[in-house]
Design a protein around this motif. Structure first.
Motif, PDB file in Angstrom:
ATOM      1  N   LYS A 146      -8.838   9.709 -16.363  1.00  0.00           N
ATOM      2  CA  LYS A 146      -9.745   9.301 -15.275  1.00  0.00           C
ATOM      3  C   LYS A 146      -8.942   9.030 -13.999  1.00  0.00           C
ATOM      4  O   LYS A 146      -9.399   9.298 -12.896  1.00  0.00           O
ATOM      5  N   ASP A 147      -7.758   8.431 -14.179  1.00  0.00           N
ATOM      6  CA  ASP A 147      -6.949   8.045 -13.022  1.00  0.00           C
ATOM      7  C   ASP A 147      -6.599   9.263 -12.171  1.00  0.00           C
ATOM      8  O   ASP A 147      -6.732   9.247 -10.953  1.00  0.00           O
ATOM      9  N   LEU A 175       0.826  -1.215   0.000  1.00  0.00           N
ATOM     10  CA  LEU A 175       0.000   0.000   0.000  1.00  0.00           C
ATOM     11  C   LEU A 175       0.857   1.261   0.000  1.00  0.00           C
ATOM     12  O   LEU A 175       0.440   2.302  -0.467  1.00  0.00           O
ATOM     13  N   GLN A 176       2.049   1.123   0.578  1.00  0.00           N
ATOM     14  CA  GLN A 176       2.888   2.322   0.607  1.00  0.00           C
ATOM     15  C   GLN A 176       3.707   2.475  -0.666  1.00  0.00           C
ATOM     16  O   GLN A 176       4.359   3.492  -0.857  1.00  0.00           O
ATOM     17  N   ILE A 191      -1.161   4.156  -5.655  1.00  0.00           N
ATOM     18  CA  ILE A 191      -0.349   5.379  -5.621  1.00  0.00           C
ATOM     19  C   ILE A 191      -0.653   6.152  -4.349  1.00  0.00           C
ATOM     20  O   ILE A 191      -1.811   6.462  -4.061  1.00  0.00           O
ATOM     21  N   SER A 192       0.399   6.443  -3.569  1.00  0.00           N
ATOM     22  CA  SER A 192       0.222   7.193  -2.326  1.00  0.00           C
ATOM     23  C   SER A 192       0.066   8.677  -2.614  1.00  0.00           C
ATOM     24  O   SER A 192       0.514   9.165  -3.656  1.00  0.00           O
ATOM     25  N   GLY A 193      -0.546   9.371  -1.673  1.00  0.00           N
ATOM     26  CA  GLY A 193      -0.834  10.799  -1.834  1.00  0.00           C
ATOM     27  C   GLY A 193       0.386  11.664  -2.095  1.00  0.00           C
ATOM     28  O   GLY A 193       0.299  12.698  -2.749  1.00  0.00           O
ATOM     29  N   VAL A 245      -4.590   5.858  -3.660  1.00  0.00           N
ATOM     30  CA  VAL A 245      -5.620   5.333  -4.568  1.00  0.00           C
ATOM     31  C   VAL A 245      -5.197   3.965  -5.074  1.00  0.00           C
ATOM     32  O   VAL A 245      -4.011   3.683  -5.252  1.00  0.00           O
ATOM     33  N   VAL A 246      -6.204   3.129  -5.269  1.00  0.00           N
ATOM     34  CA  VAL A 246      -5.997   1.769  -5.774  1.00  0.00           C
ATOM     35  C   VAL A 246      -6.927   1.622  -6.979  1.00  0.00           C
ATOM     36  O   VAL A 246      -8.132   1.784  -6.853  1.00  0.00           O
ATOM     37  N   ILE A 247      -6.363   1.379  -8.156  1.00  0.00           N
ATOM     38  CA  ILE A 247      -7.193   1.257  -9.362  1.00  0.00           C
ATOM     39  C   ILE A 247      -6.885  -0.076 -10.046  1.00  0.00           C
ATOM     40  O   ILE A 247      -5.729  -0.371 -10.350  1.00  0.00           O
TER      41      ILE A 247
END
Lengths: 449, 449
Positions: A304-305, A58-59, B105-107, A103-105
């Motif tokens: 969109k991303d 996630l990081q 993608i992280s902030g 964000v996760v796409i």
């Protein structure tokens, strides 16, 4: 199974008797105890490993950006590039926020050209539209009711779309003007394709042609940070308001803006320049449709991303204002306003010490967002060289500080524009180096002292 | 602990003797075993739960797109919109691939304008550049060695950038031509700003003006799917090759293309139109720099988020070619080539049955990628209405099938362009409805039979 009564237990024992004694069974059972305990430990370790693995995923453990705050010794050799307005200052805040705006796409999501086919702006993600409206309401810097929202690939694209929308019916090229010092990209973008629809006519204050015209009003202004209004002030003019910097980290929010055509950009709002997301608030439906048409022709919509990511970031900004006193550092505007305040204080100190440079002086104003009076803290420093230096850009280049000359902004090269939004390390190095540049007169005075 | 020798065991037993019998201890030990077994089960359930939780998070449980393959009964009322080339057919493949191309993608990541400041194309993510080169090598459809890669917001933006780059030094507007039927957006995009640098001059086959010109060569062609070469064939011309459809699901890959300026787009390669990512392969450095300059002026670079996602998707395509025989459905090109093949078969059947329509006939070619001969399977069907129907678009509109008229492509309105890349459900509905449209003559014949 455990509830064997004593007699049953005895029968089992008798049956097993010839082969196993009770002692043997106890040893066996103890062995199973130990084996099971080891299994429990292994399973727990597995849980930890999985959690760690996902946390890393996630990081997205790529190279961490260099945001070191530490003091840097300056040997005067490193180039300090403050020519562009790259807003990397904000990176630190978003790092602190951790996964809040991750964000996760998935691969199969958002593959279509269309976001919202029934909307006038068919390529606008509804989530982003919602967060734009909410953020303007939270900050109070613009009216969104009865406005059409059009998303663009940054506000540069929206600026071109606005020129197209406002001039597409013109019989001859419409004049495009802006009061100097104006944003250096305006003339270049306006004239790069030698359009027959519009033409750059320079400083709005010197503009005296007849016929329809478009006046660009950037407020607060890039490069000098002053609050602005239209200056041409005659009929036949259409105004485009570039409000990229009308946010409470830079300037007092005095009123919710309600102009006909207003441009905003994520890059100067939250620091996410790499997303290339901007938005226009447009009162007139026909103009809004033409802006949409231009973006359709130019890039068939907007990533969109990045729209999804922008929505998440704007939501986090609004959320942060809701949970803490806005002035606290954990709120987005708290962090950025404090950063700008301390940077401007350091810069003014360095400039005062130099005896060569000067900076604009601003009138403090009451800000409805902060509920207090403060002095504008622009995203760019508009620095003037004195001491007989005519070309401030070249002078600073000699000290390996890269800035943008006033001549690109339609004024004298004794001015330069300097980005105030770089990372702490670069900014601190810049202030340190600037404070060592002294006028000859000041040095003589200091020597006499 | 388990290795108690018999004598030690006896001593322990003697000590415990007054309170516990060996039997008591055995029951206790068995009880501990059961408890530990339950703990192990609980821990395993926890692992599963965590995995499920993360899997849900990674899939971003938003609304699933409707990709139902099921047969649909057609009451003739639903509008079938095949006007645009929205490539939603590919969604199904990417859904099957699950999390293989999920991006996270992280902030704080990718906030800067810059991706690779030292690269000629400073806004190009190195990861994307790498995957573009790799995919062209895997497929064999273009040379990349000694080419500059420039990323764009879709290939539409790159087309405009190419026009700018090729004409920026021209003293008067350069002619832009393409052989009819040409892509319907070319004339609109070229002339929308009434540029003084370039001007749309229509069908290349009828072009007889002197002076420098730009010829657009789309191969395979949009709308008709034919492989093309330049037609003007005189000095003073500069060619732009739009190779959006030069991929093995659509056409035999006969040779690695090595033209001076080639355009590609993710939307037609993998179906990710919503990303707005395209790339140009440019031989000449000065032209490449001007293309970069235009994208800088137009949108200050290209969304980093979409570039990263595109890199991941292209990587998955190349990877899938490596692990299985390319013709297998689990490879990206296997899936998409099979889909196109079965769609074209169904369409030709429906067209043959109608007696009104006709389709282009293609010469089969040997494909180096598939290592076999096949007939082109274009992304659009270029349908001609017979039976005295002059306006094919209007005729099909009467059957609630939306297509794009031949007049937008510079030819007769008896032609229409129809997207072959919509979702299964829409495509099947279309073919079914089309096959029910019969010519009067055919109906009479059928009646006589």
């Amino acid at each position: 199974m455990l509830h064997l009564r004593s007699s049953q237990f005895s029968r089992v024992m008798v049956k097993l008797g010839p082969v196993f004694s009770v002692r043997h069974l106890l040893v066996l059972s103890l062995a199973i105890n130990v084996s099971l305990m080891l299994t429990v430990i292994r399973e727990r370790v597995k849980v930890e490993e999985i959690l760690n693995m996902f946390s890393t995923k996630l990081q997205l453990a790529t190279v961490s950006p260099s945001t070191g705050d530490g003091e840097t010794t300056d040997n005067g050799e490193a180039i300090i590039n403050l020519d562009h307005g790259d807003p990397t200052m904000y990176e630190k805040y978003w790092q602190r926020m951790g996964d809040k705006t991750t964000v996760v796409i998935s691969g199969w999501q958002f593959t279509s050209y269309f976001s919202d086919p029934k909307n006038l702006c068919w390529f606008l993600e509804p989530e982003l539209a919602e967060e734009v409206v909410r953020l303007h309401r939270v900050v109070g810097n613009a009216i969104t009711k009865d406005y059409h929202i059009v998303v663009g690939t940054g506000s540069s694209q929206l600026f071109q779309a606005a020129l197209y929308a406002l001039s597409s019916d013109a019989s001859e090229p419409m004049s495009v003007v802006s009061a100097a010092p104006y944003y250096s990209s305006y003339p270049v973008i306006t004239d790069c394709l030698k359009s027959g629809l519009y033409k750059w006519e320079g400083d709005a204050q010197a503009f005296d042609k007849s016929g329809p015209y478009i006046e660009l009003v950037t407020s607060p202004n890039n490069p000098d940070g002053f609050v602005r209004q239209s200056v041409v002030n005659r009929s036949g003019g259409i105004l485009v308001h570039d409000l990229a910097y009308y946010w409470p980290q830079y300037t007092p929010i005095t009123t919710p803006a309600d102009h006909d055509l207003m441009l905003f950009t994520v890059s100067k709002t939250t620091g996410h320049a790499g997303m290339r997301i901007g938005w226009a608030l447009v009162k007139d439906e026909i103009i809004a449709r033409k802006i949409v048409k231009y973006i359709e022709l130019s890039t068939i919509g907007v990533s969109k991303d990045s729209q999804l990511r922008a929505a998440k970031v704007l939501r986090a900004v609004s959320d942060s204002c809701g949970v803490a006193h806005p002035f606290k550092e954990e709120t987005f505007f708290g962090f950025s306003h404090h950063s700008m305040e301390s940077r401007w204080m350091l810069l003014r100190e360095a400039v005062n010490r130099s005896g060569i440079f000067s900076l604009p002086e601003f009138t403090p104003g009451f800000c409805n967002f902060w509920n207090r009076v403060f002095e504008p803290l622009p995203a760019f420093a508009w620095l003037k060289c004195g001491d007989g230096i005519e070309d401030c850009e070249s002078f600073l280049r000699g000290h390996k500080i890269w800035t943008r000359s006033g001549r690109y902004f339609g004024v004298s090269p004794s001015y330069v524009r300097i980005s105030m939004l770089d990372r702490d390390r670069t900014f601190n190095l810049f202030v340190k180096r600037l404070s060592r540049i002294r006028s000859q007169r000041r040095m003589r005075l200091e020597h006499v002292d």
